[in-house]
Design a protein around this motif. Structure first.
Motif, PDB file in Angstrom:
ATOM      1  N   PHE A 168       1.177   4.087  -2.793  1.00  0.00           N
ATOM      2  CA  PHE A 168       1.004   5.499  -2.415  1.00  0.00           C
ATOM      3  C   PHE A 168       2.176   6.330  -2.939  1.00  0.00           C
ATOM      4  O   PHE A 168       1.992   7.423  -3.494  1.00  0.00           O
ATOM      5  CB  PHE A 168       0.881   5.597  -0.897  1.00  0.00           C
ATOM      6  CG  PHE A 168       1.072   6.986  -0.363  1.00  0.00           C
ATOM      7  CD1 PHE A 168       0.114   7.966  -0.590  1.00  0.00           C
ATOM      8  CD2 PHE A 168       2.216   7.322   0.354  1.00  0.00           C
ATOM      9  CE1 PHE A 168       0.305   9.259  -0.104  1.00  0.00           C
ATOM     10  CE2 PHE A 168       2.410   8.603   0.830  1.00  0.00           C
ATOM     11  CZ  PHE A 168       1.450   9.575   0.601  1.00  0.00           C
ATOM     12  N   GLU A 216       0.838  -1.206   0.000  1.00  0.00           N
ATOM     13  CA  GLU A 216       0.000   0.000   0.000  1.00  0.00           C
ATOM     14  C   GLU A 216       0.870   1.250   0.000  1.00  0.00           C
ATOM     15  O   GLU A 216       0.619   2.203  -0.737  1.00  0.00           O
ATOM     16  CB  GLU A 216      -0.936   0.031   1.227  1.00  0.00           C
ATOM     17  CG  GLU A 216      -2.010  -1.043   1.248  1.00  0.00           C
ATOM     18  CD  GLU A 216      -1.455  -2.398   1.683  1.00  0.00           C
ATOM     19  OE1 GLU A 216      -0.298  -2.456   2.167  1.00  0.00           O
ATOM     20  OE2 GLU A 216      -2.176  -3.408   1.514  1.00  0.00           O
ATOM     21  N   LYS A 217       1.880   1.256   0.854  1.00  0.00           N
ATOM     22  CA  LYS A 217       2.750   2.427   0.905  1.00  0.00           C
ATOM     23  C   LYS A 217       3.504   2.613  -0.416  1.00  0.00           C
ATOM     24  O   LYS A 217       3.702   3.742  -0.869  1.00  0.00           O
ATOM     25  CB  LYS A 217       3.741   2.309   2.069  1.00  0.00           C
ATOM     26  CG  LYS A 217       3.103   2.563   3.418  1.00  0.00           C
ATOM     27  CD  LYS A 217       4.168   2.626   4.506  1.00  0.00           C
ATOM     28  CE  LYS A 217       3.538   2.929   5.860  1.00  0.00           C
ATOM     29  NZ  LYS A 217       4.554   2.946   6.924  1.00  0.00           N
TER      30      LYS A 217
END
Lengths: 351, 351
Positions: B191, B187-188
Motif C-alpha cells: 500500500f 499488504e501495508k
C-alpha cells in the motif's frame, strides 16, 4: 618538567569510573625536529575538558585518531612557534590547536589539528586554551544557535560554574535573559551570583527537580545541558511553550555503569519543544565571530573570563580529575610555561 | 443504533494494555434539547486516534476534562446541525468538532470544543473526521514546521500506513523527498508503495535497525516518529548532519508496563541534530492553510486521501482496537450516518 625533552602524558589504562592517577603514564622523549613545511611548537597552556576521559577510552575523538594504550592523550592548547619551516609561521607566533598532552609538538599544520594563529587582543594567551577557544565556541555557538535566546527568556544552565557553563550564563545575561544556574556547593553558587546569575541551585544540597519546578512556575524557555541524566529529565518536566533544550554535554552519564534512559523526552510534544545537540567543531566557521564577540565583552568588562589555572605540566592528570570531581570553577586549564605577554598583563603593564 | 435516542460509548474501566471490548460501556439517553445560543448536532462521522486510549486512562485530554469512569469518551468528528439557537449556524450546516463518542450532541460552540464549519470542497465530508481535520493538521504542521523538509531529503516515517503517517509520506513525496516507510506486514508495505513511497520496511518481518542503517548509509535527514521506543532509538543511530526528528506519537510506548528509556538521545550532538515535538492544537491557527493545501492536493490527484472507514456507531470500540492491533490503513474513522452529499460523491455524481 625538563626543558630539554618533550614531556608527555599517555594513556596507561582505560579509565573505569572517574579518572585516577594510575590511568596516566608520564614519558620523556627527545624534542622532535620539524621537517619541510613543519613547525616546532612549545606548549604554553593546555585546556581540559570532560571529553578527554572519552579519548582515553578510545572514543569521542572526532577528527582525531582513536587513542590506544600508550598514546599521547589528545588535547588542545596554546603554543609558541620555536622554529618554522612553514611560510605562514615565524618563531614567536602564538597559535592554538591540537598539541596533545606534551610540552613540544611538531606540526605539519594539517586541517585536522585545527591550528590557528592567536592575535594579541590585550588579554592573556591563556584564554586561547579555553574561553577564547573551543570552550568559548561551545558556549557561544551552542547557546545562540541551538538556544535562540531572546530577552526575557528564562534560562536554566547545569554545570553552570564549569567551563562552558560559566560562559553561557554570562552570554545569557548579556542577552537579557533571567538565568538560573545549577552547580555543586555554596562557593560555586556564590561565584555564579558574582557573575550575575539570578538564581542558583546547589545540586549537592538541594532537591533539583523540586527547585527547578519552584523557580520555573511558568516553565523554562531554554535549558542548556552540560550534565544529562536526572537533571535533564527534571528540566523536561518544566518546559514553557516553544522551549529549547540544548544538548552540550552529559558528564553525569559518562561514568555510569548502565546508560541513562530518558523516559520523558515526549514532554517536548505538549509545548512544541525542541531538543538540539551540537558538536563544537561543526561551528568552526564561526570561531572568529565567537572569539571577537567574547573578547569584546571581556575587554569591556561585561564578561568575566573564568579560567581555573593549575600550574605545571606534571599536574595534567590532576587537572582532569578536578573536572570529574566538580572541583574546577570555569574552564580548567594548565599553565605549562609562562609567557612575558601574560606576565606583563598580570602586572597590569598592558592595557 | 436508535435514531430516537442519543447513543453513547463511555469509559467502563481504565484499559490495561491494549483496549478490549469490556473497557467500553454502551448507553442510550434521550436526545438532548439545545438551549439559548446552542445547537443540536447529529453525528455523521467520528475519527479515531491512539490518544483516545489515554483519554480512557484519564490523561491526554489537553483542553478537555480528564475522563472519569462512566464519562462519554472524547472524540472529534463531523456532525450536521439539526436545530440551531445560534446565529452563526443553520440546520443542514456541516461542522467538525468535539462531538464525543455519541450520536447526538448539544453544543454551546465553546472554544474548547473547537467546532468549525465544513465547506463543500467537492470531497467527502468523511475527510473532515481525519485527513482534513486534526490528523491532517498533525501531518501537515508537524512535518513542515518541525521537519523543515527540502527536496532531496531522506525521510523515514514510522507508522507510515497509519492516519498521520500515510499523509506525511505523501507530503514528503510532493516536497521532492526520498521516502522510507515503516509499517507492519506485506499488504501495508505494498500500500505504501502505491502511495509513492520509495522504500518500505516491514517491522513484523525485518530487522528494523539493520534495514534503516542499510537504507540510510549517509544518514537520514528527517525521521517522523509515530511509534517511539526502539524504532526511535534506531533512527537516532543513523542521523545525517543537521537531521530533524519529529516527535508525533509513540504508540509502541503507550501500552508498555515500564516506560521506555531513550539512551542514545546524545546522538543528536555529533550531527547538530534536533528532536522537536508538537501538539496538534498548537497548530490550530494553521488549520485552514492545512485543509486548503491537503484538499487541493487531493482534488488534483497528487494525494490519496486514505481513510479506513468502519460502518456503524456500534463498531466504535472495535475501531479503536484496530489502531492498537495495527489493523487500520490510513486514518481510522467510523461512519455513523450516511449523508446524501457523500453518497452522491461515491456514485460520481459530484465533481
Amino acid at each position: 618538567m625538563r626543558e630539554d625533552a618533550n614531556c608527555q602524558w599517555r594513556v596507561a589504562v582505560r579509565p573505569v569510573g572517574k579518572p585516577k592517577p594510575s590511568d596516566f603514564a608520564y614519558t620523556e622523549e627527545a624534542i622532535p625536529e620539524p621537517g619541510d613545511g613543519e613547525i616546532l611548537l612549545k606548549t604554553l597552556y593546555l585546556g581540559l575538558a570532560p571529553v578527554m576521559r572519552m579519548y582515553m577510552q578510545g572514543t569521542g575523538a572526532a577528527g582525531e585518531k582513536a587513542l590506544g594504550i600508550g598514546d599521547v592523550i589528545h588535547g588542545r592548547g596554546v603554543g609558541e612557534v620555536v622554529t618554522s619551516n612553514h611560510p605562514a609561521f615565524a618563531p614567536g607566533d602564538i597559535v592554538q590547536g591540537q598539541l596533545g598532552w606534551q610540552t613540544y609538538k611538531v606540526s605539519a599544520v594539517t586541517p585536522q589539528e585545527k591550528i590557528f594563529k592567536v592575535a594579541d587582543r590585550g588579554v592573556s594567551y591563556a584564554l586561547s586554551a579555553g574561553v577564547l577557544a573551543m570552550t568559548g565556541l561551545s558556549a557561544y555557538g551552542g547557546f545562540l544557535d541551538c538556544g535562540q535566546p531572546k530577552a526575557g527568556d528564562l534560562v536554566v544552565v547545569s554545570g553552570a560554574a564549569g567551563g562552558v557553563g560559566s560562559i553561557v550564563v554570562q552570554i545569557a545575561k548579556i542577552m537579557g535573559c533571567h538565568v538560573i544556574g545549577i552547580a555543586g556547593g555554596p562557593e560555586k553558587c556564590a561565584f555564579l551570583r558574582s557573575l550575575g546569575v539570578d538564581e542558583t541551585i546547589d545540586y549537592k544540597a538541594e532537591d533539583v527537580p523540586a527547585r527547578i519546578a519552584a523557580l520555573c512556575p511558568d516553565g523554562l524557555d531554554i535549558y542548556f545541558d552540560n550534565v544529562g541524566g536526572e537533571t535533564l529529565a527534571a528540566c523536561l518536566e518544566n518546559l514553557a511553550m516553544g522551549a529549547r533544550v540544548v544538548l552540550c554535554g552529559s558528564i553525569s552519564e559518562y561514568t555510569r555503569d548502565a546508560p541513562f534512559g530518558l523516559t520523558n523526552y515526549t514532554r517536548l510534544r505538549a509545548v512544541n519543544g525542541m531538543m538540539k545537540g551540537f558538536f563544537v567543531y561543526n561551528y568552526l566557521d564561526r570561531l572568529d565571530e565567537a572569539v571577537d564577540a567574547l573578547a569584546g565583552w571581556i575587554r569591556s568588562g561585561r564578561m568575566q573570563p573564568v579560567q581555573d589555572v593549575i600550574d605545571g605540566f606534571e599536574a595534567m592528570p590532576e587537572a582532569l580529575m578536578r573536572l570529574y570531581d566538580g572541583r574546577n570553577v570555569g574552564v580548567q586549564c594548565c599553565r605549562v610555561r609562562e609567557h612575558p605577554h601574560d606576565l606583563a598583563l598580570e602586572k597590569g603593564e598592558v592595557a
